[in-house]
Design an enzyme around this catalytic site. Structure first.
Site, short mmCIF file in Angstrom:
data_model
loop_
_atom_site.label_atom_id
_atom_site.label_comp_id
_atom_site.label_asym_id
_atom_site.label_seq_id
_atom_site.Cartn_x
_atom_site.Cartn_y
_atom_site.Cartn_z
N SER A 192 0.88 -1.17 0.00
CA SER A 192 0.00 0.00 0.00
C SER A 192 0.92 1.23 0.00
CB SER A 192 -0.88 0.00 1.25
OG SER A 192 -0.08 0.21 2.39
N GLY A 242 -9.23 -5.64 3.88
CA GLY A 242 -9.19 -6.66 2.84
C GLY A 242 -9.11 -6.11 1.43
N ALA A 243 -9.17 -4.76 1.28
CA ALA A 243 -9.13 -4.19 -0.09
C ALA A 243 -7.83 -4.59 -0.79
CB ALA A 243 -9.23 -2.67 -0.04
N GLY A 244 -6.72 -4.48 -0.05
CA GLY A 244 -5.43 -4.81 -0.65
C GLY A 244 -5.34 -6.30 -0.98
N ASP A 245 -5.97 -7.12 -0.14
CA ASP A 245 -5.95 -8.57 -0.37
C ASP A 245 -6.75 -8.92 -1.62
OD1 ASP A 245 -4.75 -8.52 2.15
OD2 ASP A 245 -6.64 -8.94 3.18
N1 ATP Z 1 -12.35 3.91 -1.45
C1 ATP Z 1 -12.02 3.17 -2.52
N2 ATP Z 1 -12.64 3.38 -3.71
C2 ATP Z 1 -12.33 2.63 -4.79
N3 ATP Z 1 -11.40 1.65 -4.80
C3 ATP Z 1 -10.74 1.41 -3.65
C4 ATP Z 1 -11.00 2.15 -2.45
N4 ATP Z 1 -10.20 1.69 -1.48
C5 ATP Z 1 -9.46 0.70 -2.04
N5 ATP Z 1 -9.78 0.53 -3.34
C6 ATP Z 1 -9.17 -0.43 -4.28
O1 ATP Z 1 -8.50 -1.44 -3.56
C7 ATP Z 1 -7.07 -1.37 -3.80
C8 ATP Z 1 -6.33 -1.65 -2.51
O2 ATP Z 1 -6.67 -0.67 -1.56
P1 ATP Z 1 -5.63 -0.05 -0.54
O3 ATP Z 1 -4.61 0.72 -1.28
O4 ATP Z 1 -6.45 0.68 0.49
O5 ATP Z 1 -4.94 -1.35 0.03
P2 ATP Z 1 -4.49 -1.74 1.49
O6 ATP Z 1 -4.16 -0.50 2.28
O7 ATP Z 1 -3.48 -2.79 1.34
O8 ATP Z 1 -5.86 -2.37 2.03
P3 ATP Z 1 -6.12 -3.20 3.37
O9 ATP Z 1 -4.88 -3.17 4.22
O10 ATP Z 1 -7.26 -2.44 3.97
O11 ATP Z 1 -6.49 -4.55 2.89
C9 ATP Z 1 -6.83 0.02 -4.38
O12 ATP Z 1 -5.69 0.02 -5.22
C10 ATP Z 1 -8.12 0.28 -5.12
O13 ATP Z 1 -8.08 -0.30 -6.39
O1 INS Z 2 -8.16 -9.47 7.72
C1 INS Z 2 -7.28 -8.38 7.66
C2 INS Z 2 -6.76 -8.24 6.25
O2 INS Z 2 -6.21 -9.43 5.80
C3 INS Z 2 -5.74 -7.13 6.12
O3 INS Z 2 -5.17 -7.11 4.86
C4 INS Z 2 -4.64 -7.26 7.13
O4 INS Z 2 -3.87 -6.09 7.05
C5 INS Z 2 -5.16 -7.41 8.54
O5 INS Z 2 -4.10 -7.64 9.43
C6 INS Z 2 -6.15 -8.55 8.65
O6 INS Z 2 -6.65 -8.58 9.96
#
Ligand code: ATP
Ligand code: INS
Length: 348
Positions: A192, A242-245
């Site tokens: 991220s 879970g967005a990043g996952d």
């Molecule tokens: N508010 C949003 N609107 C649209 N797309 C989003 C949004 N938040 C996340 N996404 C999509 O999900 C992807 C991953 O989100 P983010 O960059 O927040 O990852 P992250 O911080 O690893 O997430 P997390 O740790 O919450 O799982 C982004 O690149 C984007 O495509």
């Molecule tokens: O379920 C969530 C999710 O997998 C996230 O990506 C991670 O950052 C958190 O630690 C986890 O609790």
């Protein structure tokens, strides 16, 4: 690693190895528990891979403790049981924001690490190192790079450390993580934008393809010689967990299908955007999934016919967008970015 497409000769049913513990997630705001859900990058990723592609057969290696609450949710990918341990547990505090980060995470319990001997001695087309609570060890990643043709790593599996008193998640520089020597053997490194501050992107992009996600702004891909910004999809965010996952699940699903990296990352943005609209694991609409599969096949055909297709990237985005709203009760023109507090407000 080049970002452009080379026609793939992939066989159906490519084997993907997902390594990372399931966990219990507790979402907290104003000293109140908002939700308790199944978490862990492995659970979000398998949810995307299992629903979005018919060409993938995945093995998932995860450990849980005696108290695991979600056995019925993971019947396709049963975890290994550590009977003397608790399941990894994260508390996410949404009102304790620090810097850019949207929540403070505390690892309150940690299950056993995943050892090289827990991983099958078999070959895989793709490996995904997606730990959340420090369960992936350097020797585990080493085994993965040995048995998988390509390995995608979420940097959160490598650089997290945990406060000895309250379990608060902190990050260390990748160089100090104990995994640095393996980076030249990794295919994709996903971070991220907050996590990307803990590596030297210019150095890493020479070793592997670096993908940096930026929430509602989409993501940026750093190849050895080129750099591409991949546009987001509009979403009404209620919970970023879970967005990043799901992004990584979509990226790998796209790569396995034979899409080039920017197109695969677009699929990642697609699944990331759906995930933020749900608390916990999203359940994808079957018509939406069908439409996505058709668009992916269409895109593949288009790319195999033409070598100068990169400008059509926007068209792929435009064709996926309507499918995006098949999954949402909301109309595109009504969607704006919100936060988990909006959701809580509407539940009162
Ligand atoms: N508010 C949003 N609107 C649209 N797309 C989003 C949004 N938040 C996340 N996404 C999509 O999900 C992807 C991953 O989100 P983010 O960059 O927040 O990852 P992250 O911080 O690893 O997430 P997390 O740790 O919450 O799982 C982004 O690149 C984007 O495509
Ligand atoms: O379920 C969530 C999710 O997998 C996230 O990506 C991670 O950052 C958190 O630690 C986890 O609790």
């Amino acid at each position: 690693m080049t970002l452009t497409h080379s026609p793939s000769h992939q066989t159906p049913n490519r084997r993907v190895l997902i390594v990372g513990n399931y966990c219990h997630d507790v979402l907290i705001q104003n000293n109140t528990i908002i939700a308790e859900t199944l978490g862990g990058a492995a659970s979000f990723i398998s949810n995307v891979l299992d629903s979005s592609s018919t060409s993938i057969s995945s093995d998932l290696i995860s450990k849980v403790g005696h108290d695991f609450k979600y056995h019925r949710h993971v019947t396709h990918h049963r975890p290994l049981l550590s009977p003397d341990k608790d399941t990894t547990l994260f508390e996410a505090y949404f009102d304790l924001k620090i810097g850019h980060s949207d929540r403070v995470l505390k690892r309150v319990a940690a299950c056993d690490p995943i050892l090289p001997s827990d991983i099958p001695d078999s070959r895989f087309d793709f490996g995904m190192a997606v730990g959340v609570g420090g369960e992936i060890l350097p020797e585990t990643l080493e085994k993965m790079v040995e048995i998988c043709d390509v390995v995608a790593v979420d940097i959160q599996a490598l650089i997290r450390v945990f406060d000895p008193v309250d379990g608060e998640v902190k990050l260390v520089d990748l160089r100090e993580s104990g995994f640095y020597h393996l980076m030249g053997r990794v295919g994709f490194l996903k971070a991220s934008s907050d996590e990307a501050l803990f590596m030297d992107v210019e150095e890493m992009r020479r070793l592997c393809c670096v993908v940096v996600t930026s929430g509602e702004k989409g993501c940026r891909i750093y190849g050895k010689d080129d750099e591409v910004v991949v546009a987001p999809f509009v979403a009404k965010q209620v919970d970023p967990t879970g967005a990043g996952d799901s992004f990584l699940g979509g990226l790998v699903a796209g790569l396995v299908e034979g899409l080039d990296v920017p197109d695969a990352a677009l699929l990642g943005n697609f699944f990331g955007s759906i995930t933020v609209e749900h608390i916990g694991q999203p359940k994808f609409d079957s018509m939406m999934l069908q439409r996505v599969k058709e668009e992916v096949q269409r895109r593949k055909k288009q790319c195999n016919l033409s070598s100068s297709h990169n400008n059509d990237h926007n068209e792929f985005h435009a064709r996926l967008s309507p499918a995006r709203f098949q999954d949402s009760p909301l109309q595109p023109e009504l969607l704006v970015n919100g936060h988990i507090s909006d959701m809580i407000g509407s539940c009162d």
